[in-house]
Write a protein that holds these residues in place. Structure first.
Motif, PDB file in Angstrom:
ATOM      1  N   GLN A  44       0.940  -1.261   0.026  1.00 47.03           N
ATOM      2  CA  GLN A  44       0.108  -0.037  -0.092  1.00 47.03           C
ATOM      3  C   GLN A  44       0.848   1.314   0.087  1.00 47.03           C
ATOM      4  OE1 GLN A  44      -3.253  -0.212  -0.268  1.00 47.03           O
ATOM      5  NE2 GLN A  44      -3.043  -2.427  -0.405  1.00 47.03           N
ATOM      6  N   PHE A  45       0.389   2.387  -0.689  1.00 47.46           N
ATOM      7  CA  PHE A  45       1.296   3.495  -0.989  1.00 47.46           C
ATOM      8  C   PHE A  45       0.401   4.682   0.034  1.00 47.46           C
ATOM      9  CE2 PHE A  45       1.980   0.842  -4.684  1.00 47.46           C
ATOM     10  CZ  PHE A  45       3.312   0.911  -4.591  1.00 47.46           C
ATOM     11  N   PRO A  46       1.243   5.715   0.340  1.00 49.03           N
ATOM     12  CA  PRO A  46       2.584   5.683   0.559  1.00 49.03           C
ATOM     13  C   PRO A  46       3.208   4.726   1.607  1.00 49.03           C
ATOM     14  CG  PRO A  46       1.564   7.850   1.121  1.00 49.03           C
ATOM     15  CD  PRO A  46       0.518   6.900   1.061  1.00 49.03           C
ATOM     16  N   LEU A  47       4.577   4.202   1.220  1.00 46.26           N
ATOM     17  CA  LEU A  47       5.335   3.346   1.679  1.00 46.26           C
ATOM     18  C   LEU A  47       6.704   3.770   2.092  1.00 46.26           C
ATOM     19  CD1 LEU A  47       5.717   0.038   2.846  1.00 46.26           C
ATOM     20  CD2 LEU A  47       6.422  -0.329   0.110  1.00 46.26           C
ATOM     21  N   ILE A  48       7.054   3.455   3.218  1.00 50.62           N
ATOM     22  CA  ILE A  48       8.551   3.493   3.272  1.00 50.62           C
ATOM     23  C   ILE A  48       9.374   2.132   3.650  1.00 50.62           C
ATOM     24  CG2 ILE A  48      10.459   4.419   5.020  1.00 50.62           C
ATOM     25  CD1 ILE A  48       8.370   6.654   5.780  1.00 50.62           C
ATOM     26  N   ASN A  49      10.140   1.634   3.115  1.00 51.31           N
ATOM     27  CA  ASN A  49      10.963   0.312   3.127  1.00 51.31           C
ATOM     28  C   ASN A  49      12.463   0.791   3.751  1.00 51.31           C
ATOM     29  OD1 ASN A  49      11.064  -2.562   2.259  1.00 51.31           O
ATOM     30  ND2 ASN A  49      13.028  -1.779   1.695  1.00 51.31           N
ATOM     31  N   THR A 101       2.296  10.093  -5.920  1.00 54.01           N
ATOM     32  CA  THR A 101       2.277  11.546  -6.329  1.00 54.01           C
ATOM     33  C   THR A 101       3.498  12.368  -5.986  1.00 54.01           C
ATOM     34  OG1 THR A 101       0.885  12.528  -4.428  1.00 54.01           O
ATOM     35  CG2 THR A 101      -0.328  11.705  -6.296  1.00 54.01           C
ATOM     36  N   PRO A 102       3.999  13.333  -6.493  1.00 52.14           N
ATOM     37  CA  PRO A 102       5.086  14.025  -5.967  1.00 52.14           C
ATOM     38  C   PRO A 102       4.778  14.748  -4.652  1.00 52.14           C
ATOM     39  CG  PRO A 102       4.766  14.555  -8.284  1.00 52.14           C
ATOM     40  CD  PRO A 102       3.423  13.756  -7.992  1.00 52.14           C
ATOM     41  N   GLU A 103       3.560  15.149  -4.354  1.00 52.73           N
ATOM     42  CA  GLU A 103       3.215  15.794  -3.152  1.00 52.73           C
ATOM     43  C   GLU A 103       3.414  14.861  -2.113  1.00 52.73           C
ATOM     44  OE1 GLU A 103       1.797  18.038  -6.711  1.00 52.73           O
ATOM     45  OE2 GLU A 103       1.618  15.969  -5.941  1.00 52.73           O
ATOM     46  N   GLU A 104       2.852  13.499  -2.225  1.00 45.82           N
ATOM     47  CA  GLU A 104       2.892  12.471  -1.095  1.00 45.82           C
ATOM     48  C   GLU A 104       4.330  12.321  -0.757  1.00 45.82           C
ATOM     49  OE1 GLU A 104      -1.075   9.913  -1.195  1.00 45.82           O
ATOM     50  OE2 GLU A 104       0.603   9.299  -2.736  1.00 45.82           O
ATOM     51  N   ILE A 105       5.334  11.884  -1.642  1.00 41.84           N
ATOM     52  CA  ILE A 105       6.506  11.678  -1.384  1.00 41.84           C
ATOM     53  C   ILE A 105       7.381  12.584  -0.679  1.00 41.84           C
ATOM     54  CG2 ILE A 105       7.482  12.082  -3.717  1.00 41.84           C
ATOM     55  CD1 ILE A 105       8.946   9.279  -3.561  1.00 41.84           C
ATOM     56  N   ASP A 106       7.141  14.029  -1.332  1.00 43.39           N
ATOM     57  CA  ASP A 106       7.849  15.031  -0.669  1.00 43.39           C
ATOM     58  C   ASP A 106       7.490  15.162   0.894  1.00 43.39           C
ATOM     59  OD1 ASP A 106       9.536  15.885  -2.503  1.00 43.39           O
ATOM     60  OD2 ASP A 106       7.906  17.142  -3.749  1.00 43.39           O
ATOM     61  N   SER A 107       6.000  15.036   1.035  1.00 39.12           N
ATOM     62  CA  SER A 107       5.421  15.113   2.266  1.00 39.12           C
ATOM     63  C   SER A 107       6.225  14.216   3.377  1.00 39.12           C
ATOM     64  CB  SER A 107       4.017  15.172   2.354  1.00 39.12           C
ATOM     65  OG  SER A 107       3.524  15.155   3.561  1.00 39.12           O
ATOM     66  N   ILE A 108       6.144  12.892   2.960  1.00 35.21           N
ATOM     67  CA  ILE A 108       6.443  11.811   3.966  1.00 35.21           C
ATOM     68  C   ILE A 108       7.998  11.915   4.017  1.00 35.21           C
ATOM     69  CG2 ILE A 108       4.372  10.284   3.733  1.00 35.21           C
ATOM     70  CD1 ILE A 108       6.325   8.473   2.083  1.00 35.21           C
ATOM     71  N   THR A 109       8.799  12.113   3.104  1.00 40.25           N
ATOM     72  CA  THR A 109      10.364  12.306   3.099  1.00 40.25           C
ATOM     73  C   THR A 109      10.641  13.538   4.171  1.00 40.25           C
ATOM     74  OG1 THR A 109      10.552  11.351   0.837  1.00 40.25           O
ATOM     75  CG2 THR A 109      12.341  12.549   1.983  1.00 40.25           C
ATOM     76  N   GLY A 110       9.959  14.485   3.886  1.00 36.77           N
ATOM     77  CA  GLY A 110      10.231  15.717   4.785  1.00 36.77           C
ATOM     78  C   GLY A 110       9.785  15.432   6.177  1.00 36.77           C
ATOM     79  N   ASP A 111       8.679  14.727   6.644  1.00 32.74           N
ATOM     80  CA  ASP A 111       8.353  14.380   7.946  1.00 32.74           C
ATOM     81  C   ASP A 111       9.392  13.404   8.578  1.00 32.74           C
ATOM     82  OD1 ASP A 111       6.125  15.874   7.637  1.00 32.74           O
ATOM     83  OD2 ASP A 111       4.907  13.761   7.247  1.00 32.74           O
ATOM     84  N   ILE A 112      10.007  12.557   7.880  1.00 33.76           N
ATOM     85  CA  ILE A 112      10.980  11.681   8.539  1.00 33.76           C
ATOM     86  C   ILE A 112      12.285  12.360   8.603  1.00 33.76           C
ATOM     87  CG2 ILE A 112      12.401   9.346   7.971  1.00 33.76           C
ATOM     88  CD1 ILE A 112       9.424   8.847   9.012  1.00 33.76           C
ATOM     89  N   ARG A 158       3.547   4.871 -12.473  1.00 36.03           N
ATOM     90  CA  ARG A 158       3.730   6.114 -11.766  1.00 36.03           C
ATOM     91  C   ARG A 158       3.798   5.759 -10.321  1.00 36.03           C
ATOM     92  NH1 ARG A 158       5.088   9.946 -15.349  1.00 36.03           N
ATOM     93  NH2 ARG A 158       4.060   9.748 -17.336  1.00 36.03           N
ATOM     94  N   VAL A 159       4.962   5.268 -10.036  1.00 35.30           N
ATOM     95  CA  VAL A 159       5.297   5.072  -8.556  1.00 35.30           C
ATOM     96  C   VAL A 159       6.415   6.176  -8.486  1.00 35.30           C
ATOM     97  CG1 VAL A 159       6.008   3.870  -6.699  1.00 35.30           C
ATOM     98  CG2 VAL A 159       4.161   2.819  -8.391  1.00 35.30           C
ATOM     99  N   TYR A 160       6.588   7.118  -7.464  1.00 35.48           N
ATOM    100  CA  TYR A 160       7.686   7.824  -7.164  1.00 35.48           C
ATOM    101  C   TYR A 160       8.436   7.387  -6.119  1.00 35.48           C
ATOM    102  CZ  TYR A 160       5.386  11.303  -9.927  1.00 35.48           C
ATOM    103  OH  TYR A 160       4.791  12.137 -11.135  1.00 35.48           O
ATOM    104  N   ARG A 161       9.700   7.144  -6.128  1.00 33.81           N
ATOM    105  CA  ARG A 161      10.625   6.932  -5.198  1.00 33.81           C
ATOM    106  C   ARG A 161      11.655   7.826  -4.836  1.00 33.81           C
ATOM    107  NH1 ARG A 161      15.029   2.078  -6.450  1.00 33.81           N
ATOM    108  NH2 ARG A 161      15.663   2.027  -4.353  1.00 33.81           N
TER     109      ARG A 161
END
Length: 210
Positions: A44-49, A101-112, A158-161
């Motif tokens: 499920q996305f967003p996902l952190i591995n 989406t780019p917005e999701e990946i920027d958001s969770i990356t910034g949070d971590i 369309r998966v951003y990583r």
């Protein structure tokens, strides 16, 4: 054991983002892209591995005493003593962020990144096989690099990583051994929470007990 560090790091990241797993980077990569358009699949996305793709690096700076004896631990219930012997290692962790989406990946990356900047430590507890004694220590989490864009849009997927890397330096990988002879110990001072071992009028061990 090194797996205790993996579990502790996973739990720290999962506390900030529950959809986090520890798995091989390449396996997760292919699963993420193969299942990106199938909502019935496991990921499920967003996902952190999280993974240690380079294993770990043993360091030469531990002494013979650390390898053979380490520090002393004491179990008040069984009244037995143990060696907590250890090897030193650097553990490099890679965090891969997946989102639709780019917005999701920027958001969770910034949070971590923010969380690890404000709380850059990892507390790890290692336990003997018989669960008689535990060794707990807190380590610094050191930033290495990233976030680096690793997105791959082949075949219309369309998966951003993003990839982000941190390191635990001078990790103590503990091996426990029960002490059956106490010839080298002259005095043992047992308090309610700690044990001090005096050998040749010096303190050679101090560690919490159960």
């Amino acid at each position: 054991m090194v797996t205790d560090f993996d579990k502790a790091f996973l739990n720290k990241i999962r506390a900030a983002w529950p959809n986090t797993q520890y798995a091989n980077t390449q396996i997760t990569y292919y699963m993420a892209y193969d299942t990106s358009d199938d909502p019935t699949k496991k990921l499920q996305f967003p996902l952190i591995n999280i993974y240690r793709p380079s294993g770990y690096e043993l360091l030469p700076n531990q002494t013979i005493a650390a390898k053979l004896r380490g520090v002393y631990l004491y179990n008040q219930h069984t009244q037995k003593m143990y060696y907590a012997r250890f090897l030193m290692a650097n553990l490099a962790y890679q965090l891969d962020f997946y989102a639709k989406t780019p917005e999701e990946i920027d958001s969770i990356t910034g949070d971590i990144i923010t969380m690890l900047s404000l709380s850059p430590t990892l507390t790890v507890t290692q336990t003997s096989n018989n669960e008689a004694v535990k060794y707990t220590e807190t380590y610094d989490i050191t930033y290495l690099k990233g976030p680096q864009d690793e997105s791959d849009f082949a075949e219309g997927q369309r998966v951003y990583r993003y990839a982000l890397a941190y390191e635990i330096k001078n990790a103590r990988l503990v091996n426990f051994k029960e002490i059956t002879e106490l010839k080298e110990i002259q005095v043992i001072l047992n308090t309610e929470k700690n044990i001090i071992n005096f050998t040749d009028d010096t303190i050679s061990g101090w560690q919490e007990v159960n």
